[in-house]
Scaffold this motif. Structure first.
Motif, PDB file in Angstrom:
ATOM      1  N   MET A 110       0.829  -1.211   0.000  1.00  0.00           N
ATOM      2  CA  MET A 110       0.000   0.000   0.000  1.00  0.00           C
ATOM      3  C   MET A 110       0.868   1.267   0.000  1.00  0.00           C
ATOM      4  O   MET A 110       0.343   2.376   0.005  1.00  0.00           O
ATOM      5  N   HIS A 169     -10.020   4.262   6.816  1.00  0.00           N
ATOM      6  CA  HIS A 169      -9.914   3.996   5.372  1.00  0.00           C
ATOM      7  C   HIS A 169      -8.694   3.132   5.053  1.00  0.00           C
ATOM      8  O   HIS A 169      -8.772   2.259   4.179  1.00  0.00           O
ATOM      9  N   ASN A 170      -7.578   3.348   5.751  1.00  0.00           N
ATOM     10  CA  ASN A 170      -6.414   2.489   5.530  1.00  0.00           C
ATOM     11  C   ASN A 170      -6.692   1.056   5.987  1.00  0.00           C
ATOM     12  O   ASN A 170      -6.276   0.098   5.338  1.00  0.00           O
ATOM     13  N   LYS A 173      -8.980  -0.435   3.333  1.00  0.00           N
ATOM     14  CA  LYS A 173      -8.206  -0.746   2.125  1.00  0.00           C
ATOM     15  C   LYS A 173      -7.415  -2.036   2.341  1.00  0.00           C
ATOM     16  O   LYS A 173      -7.376  -2.909   1.463  1.00  0.00           O
ATOM     17  N   ARG A 176      -9.811  -4.973   2.115  1.00  0.00           N
ATOM     18  CA  ARG A 176     -10.135  -5.317   0.718  1.00  0.00           C
ATOM     19  C   ARG A 176      -8.988  -6.071   0.067  1.00  0.00           C
ATOM     20  O   ARG A 176      -9.201  -7.044  -0.662  1.00  0.00           O
ATOM     21  N   ARG A 177      -7.755  -5.652   0.347  1.00  0.00           N
ATOM     22  CA  ARG A 177      -6.590  -6.339  -0.223  1.00  0.00           C
ATOM     23  C   ARG A 177      -6.525  -7.774   0.278  1.00  0.00           C
ATOM     24  O   ARG A 177      -6.212  -8.697  -0.484  1.00  0.00           O
TER      25      ARG A 177
END
Length: 190
Positions: A110, A169-170, A173, A176-177
């Protein structure tokens, strides 16, 4: 601090907790639970930092806050934020998540600024979060601080940001990854 200063912090933190409840992969919740904290601009102590009472826990295939957001609800995550603020007053939020090598790898992918500390190097008489976070912030506050644990201490990843929305949000994210790379099948990472 006045209620006028506290209310926006509580609202922003509540919104971030809602995001985590809706989208955080439960595999990211460590054994001790997750917490997310947000400090007042001029925070001086844990009583000036809001967090989730009782933390956020894994509940089957979901994450669930145990209690409401409140000031003084977490000494541990509050100390992370307060220490980071000494190096960059804009960094007022943090959350802890589970440590595992695949998680660390995804955080690196990321392109986040990641630093670590070794609990075995901790000087006596100093609280781990004060020392560990400070040792990682000397050249600026990173996005991620982790440690590999120690005897009786669970390894941990800490996500830092200017506000709880950025932190959430991190984490989303990252969630989701994990789902997109089938890492979720390895929820029992070693």
């Amino acid at each position: 601090m006045s209620q006028e200063e506290r209310d926006p912090v509580l609202r922003a933190l509540s919104a971030a907790v809602d995001l985590l409840r809706e989208g955080m992969d439960p595999c990211l919740v460590p054994e001790v639970g997750t917490n997310i904290a947000y400090a007042l601009e001029k925070a001086r102590g844990p009583e000036d930092v809001a967090a989730v009472r009782g933390r956020i826990v894994r509940l089957g295939e979901a994450v669930q806050p145990v209690g409401e957001v409140a000031f003084g609800a977490s000494d541990h995550v509050a100390r992370i934020v307060l220490t980071a603020m000494r190096y960059d007053s804009r960094v007022r939020a943090a959350a802890n998540i589970r440590f595992a090598e695949p998680i660390l790898h995804e955080l690196e992918e990321m392109m986040l600024d990641i630093r670590y500390f070794d609990r075995d190097q901790e000087p006596p008489g100093i609280k781990t979060m004060d020392w560990g976070v400070a040792s990682c912030c000397k050249t600026g506050v990173p996005d991620v601080i982790y440690d590999r644990g120690a005897s009786g201490k669970e390894p941990m990843v800490r996500i830092l940001g200017e506000d709880p929305g950025e932190v959430a949000h991190n984490i989303l994210k990252l969630s989701r990854r994990i789902k997109n790379t089938n890492l979720r099948d390895r929820c029992e990472w070693e």
